[in-house]
Design a protein around this motif. Sequence first.
Motif, PDB file in Angstrom:
ATOM      1  N   TYR A  21       9.077 -36.331  30.327  1.00  0.00           N
ATOM      2  CA  TYR A  21       8.623 -36.486  28.936  1.00  0.00           C
ATOM      3  C   TYR A  21       8.021 -37.864  28.750  1.00  0.00           C
ATOM      4  CZ  TYR A  21       9.137 -37.399  23.888  1.00  0.00           C
ATOM      5  OH  TYR A  21       8.908 -37.740  22.585  1.00  0.00           O
ATOM      6  N   LEU A  28      10.267 -40.557  30.486  1.00  0.00           N
ATOM      7  CA  LEU A  28      11.513 -40.069  31.083  1.00  0.00           C
ATOM      8  C   LEU A  28      11.205 -39.292  32.347  1.00  0.00           C
ATOM      9  CD1 LEU A  28      13.377 -38.725  27.923  1.00  0.00           C
ATOM     10  CD2 LEU A  28      13.576 -40.953  28.954  1.00  0.00           C
ATOM     11  N   LEU A  36      18.685 -39.210  34.995  1.00  0.00           N
ATOM     12  CA  LEU A  36      17.511 -39.441  34.163  1.00  0.00           C
ATOM     13  C   LEU A  36      17.064 -40.878  34.345  1.00  0.00           C
ATOM     14  CD1 LEU A  36      16.165 -37.786  31.607  1.00  0.00           C
ATOM     15  CD2 LEU A  36      17.255 -39.625  30.331  1.00  0.00           C
ATOM     16  N   HIS A  80      25.034 -43.510  27.745  1.00  0.00           N
ATOM     17  CA  HIS A  80      24.517 -42.711  28.877  1.00  0.00           C
ATOM     18  C   HIS A  80      24.081 -43.543  30.080  1.00  0.00           C
ATOM     19  CE1 HIS A  80      19.983 -42.936  27.601  1.00  0.00           C
ATOM     20  NE2 HIS A  80      20.607 -44.061  27.326  1.00  0.00           N
ATOM     21  N   HIS A  98      22.913 -40.809  32.600  1.00  0.00           N
ATOM     22  CA  HIS A  98      23.454 -39.453  32.727  1.00  0.00           C
ATOM     23  C   HIS A  98      22.555 -38.487  31.948  1.00  0.00           C
ATOM     24  CE1 HIS A  98      27.222 -40.620  34.603  1.00  0.00           C
ATOM     25  NE2 HIS A  98      27.383 -41.569  33.700  1.00  0.00           N
ATOM     26  N   LEU A 100      22.214 -35.626  29.586  1.00  0.00           N
ATOM     27  CA  LEU A 100      23.104 -35.075  28.561  1.00  0.00           C
ATOM     28  C   LEU A 100      22.483 -33.839  27.921  1.00  0.00           C
ATOM     29  CD1 LEU A 100      23.831 -38.489  26.779  1.00  0.00           C
ATOM     30  CD2 LEU A 100      25.360 -37.314  28.395  1.00  0.00           C
ATOM     31  N   MET A 102      21.274 -32.963  24.704  1.00  0.00           N
ATOM     32  CA  MET A 102      20.918 -33.781  23.537  1.00  0.00           C
ATOM     33  C   MET A 102      21.041 -33.000  22.238  1.00  0.00           C
ATOM     34  SD  MET A 102      20.315 -36.687  24.855  1.00  0.00           S
ATOM     35  CE  MET A 102      19.498 -37.614  23.531  1.00  0.00           C
ATOM     36  N   LYS A 152      13.738 -33.944  15.082  1.00  0.00           N
ATOM     37  CA  LYS A 152      12.862 -34.586  16.061  1.00  0.00           C
ATOM     38  C   LYS A 152      11.507 -33.894  16.009  1.00  0.00           C
ATOM     39  CE  LYS A 152      16.551 -35.811  19.280  1.00  0.00           C
ATOM     40  NZ  LYS A 152      16.957 -35.831  20.707  1.00  0.00           N
ATOM     41  N   ASP A 220      19.357 -42.551  24.625  1.00  0.00           N
ATOM     42  CA  ASP A 220      18.078 -43.157  24.239  1.00  0.00           C
ATOM     43  C   ASP A 220      18.139 -44.683  24.373  1.00  0.00           C
ATOM     44  OD1 ASP A 220      16.091 -43.811  21.564  1.00  0.00           O
ATOM     45  OD2 ASP A 220      15.454 -42.257  22.949  1.00  0.00           O
TER      46      ASP A 220
HETATM   47  N1  LIG Z   1      18.007 -40.623  26.377  1.00  0.00           N
HETATM   48  C1  LIG Z   1      18.220 -39.586  26.845  1.00  0.00           C
HETATM   49  C2  LIG Z   1      18.470 -38.319  27.433  1.00  0.00           C
HETATM   50  C3  LIG Z   1      19.601 -38.135  28.250  1.00  0.00           C
HETATM   51  N2  LIG Z   1      20.451 -39.182  28.529  1.00  0.00           N
HETATM   52  N3  LIG Z   1      19.849 -36.924  28.793  1.00  0.00           N
HETATM   53  C4  LIG Z   1      19.010 -35.897  28.568  1.00  0.00           C
HETATM   54  N4  LIG Z   1      17.905 -36.014  27.810  1.00  0.00           N
HETATM   55  C5  LIG Z   1      17.627 -37.217  27.225  1.00  0.00           C
HETATM   56  C6  LIG Z   1      16.419 -37.279  26.416  1.00  0.00           C
HETATM   57  C7  LIG Z   1      16.109 -38.141  25.403  1.00  0.00           C
HETATM   58  N5  LIG Z   1      14.884 -37.839  24.943  1.00  0.00           N
HETATM   59  N6  LIG Z   1      14.452 -36.834  25.683  1.00  0.00           N
HETATM   60  C8  LIG Z   1      13.139 -36.282  25.580  1.00  0.00           C
HETATM   61  C9  LIG Z   1      12.556 -36.672  24.309  1.00  0.00           C
HETATM   62  N7  LIG Z   1      12.879 -35.678  23.348  1.00  0.00           N
HETATM   63  C10 LIG Z   1      12.339 -34.387  23.788  1.00  0.00           C
HETATM   64  C11 LIG Z   1      12.571 -33.382  22.685  1.00  0.00           C
HETATM   65  O1  LIG Z   1      11.979 -33.851  21.472  1.00  0.00           O
HETATM   66  C12 LIG Z   1      12.488 -35.091  21.048  1.00  0.00           C
HETATM   67  C13 LIG Z   1      12.295 -36.131  22.095  1.00  0.00           C
HETATM   68  C14 LIG Z   1      15.357 -36.443  26.559  1.00  0.00           C
END
Ligand SMILES: N#Cc1c(N)ncnc1-c1cnn(CCN2CCOCC2)c1
Length: 297
Positions: A21, A28, A36, A80, A98, A100, A102, A152, A220
Amino acid sequence: MSSAVAPTPEYELPEGYTHIYSGKVRDLYKTPDDRLLFVASDRISAYDWVLPTPIPDKGRILTAMSIWWFDRLSDLVPNHVITTNVPDSVARRAMVCHRLDMFPVECVARGYLTGSGLTEYQAQKSVCGVNLPPGLKDGSKLPKTIFTPATKAELGEHDENVTFDEVVAAIGQDEAQQLRRLTTLVYDRAASIAAERGLILADTKLEFGSRPDGTIVLADEVLTPDSSRYWPADEWEPGHAQPSFDKQYVRDWLTSPASGWDRHSGEAPPALPDDVVEKTRAKYVEAYERLTGKRFA
Ligand SMILES: N#Cc1c(N)ncnc1-c1cnn(CCN2CCOCC2)c1
């Protein structure tokens, strides 16, 4: 119209990292061992545009700030972050985290009224269903910290403020209450620390996820100028837009005749002049050094 099309990241990563992303200013990746990689770019956004000129060291400064805040919040909520041992191409501006599950909620806490909260208050004397007293102005301190969640949005769109009941409908009563409790706890501690350093933390946006065992984890970036509004306390004056601690030079130049740009035109903004870039970088360094008491190397 804004155009926050995800830009192409300006660095290479070793084999085995999979892009997941890109937002306006962060990228990411999935790591080879299925963690991650959270990368803070040097990109800067203003007026819903990703500007064409990077701010040198912005990613490193804001990553250092996140790590500093995560450390000061770890007694309130786990986070995380696994390590800052990352590939050389993103040294000091990335974290291995880690992965997660979300929560689909932007967890916003506000101690002051501005931005979308002010707009909603002016229309209905409440924000996200939280009733507020009459007579509040842009920049007013709120009687108490409020939880003002948002959904979001897709890249380039604005998050949409929602009520607590809508969060309950989305994720359940217990977890909604936990997110509200943790968000306001984190904000109140951070606002107190910032105030000791002459900075007002007007509001902040947090993101949480959960581990397989259900533990709620702070994710984040946290309490950076990209996810929060910081104002210099000695310039605070309710009744008009407060100066942004980090982006005021950029905003002032972009809206000045010198830029030749009309923010309402739908046209992409021009490149920033060197002096605006340098002064903006210096503001990020100042924010880090004032908050942490450490020199940014
Ligand atoms: N930090 C963190 C994290 C984490 N530690 N584990 C899993 N995923 C994430 C995470 C955080 N953001 N995003 C993508 C962005 N999102 C996409 C959807 O739409 C909203 C934005 C994935």
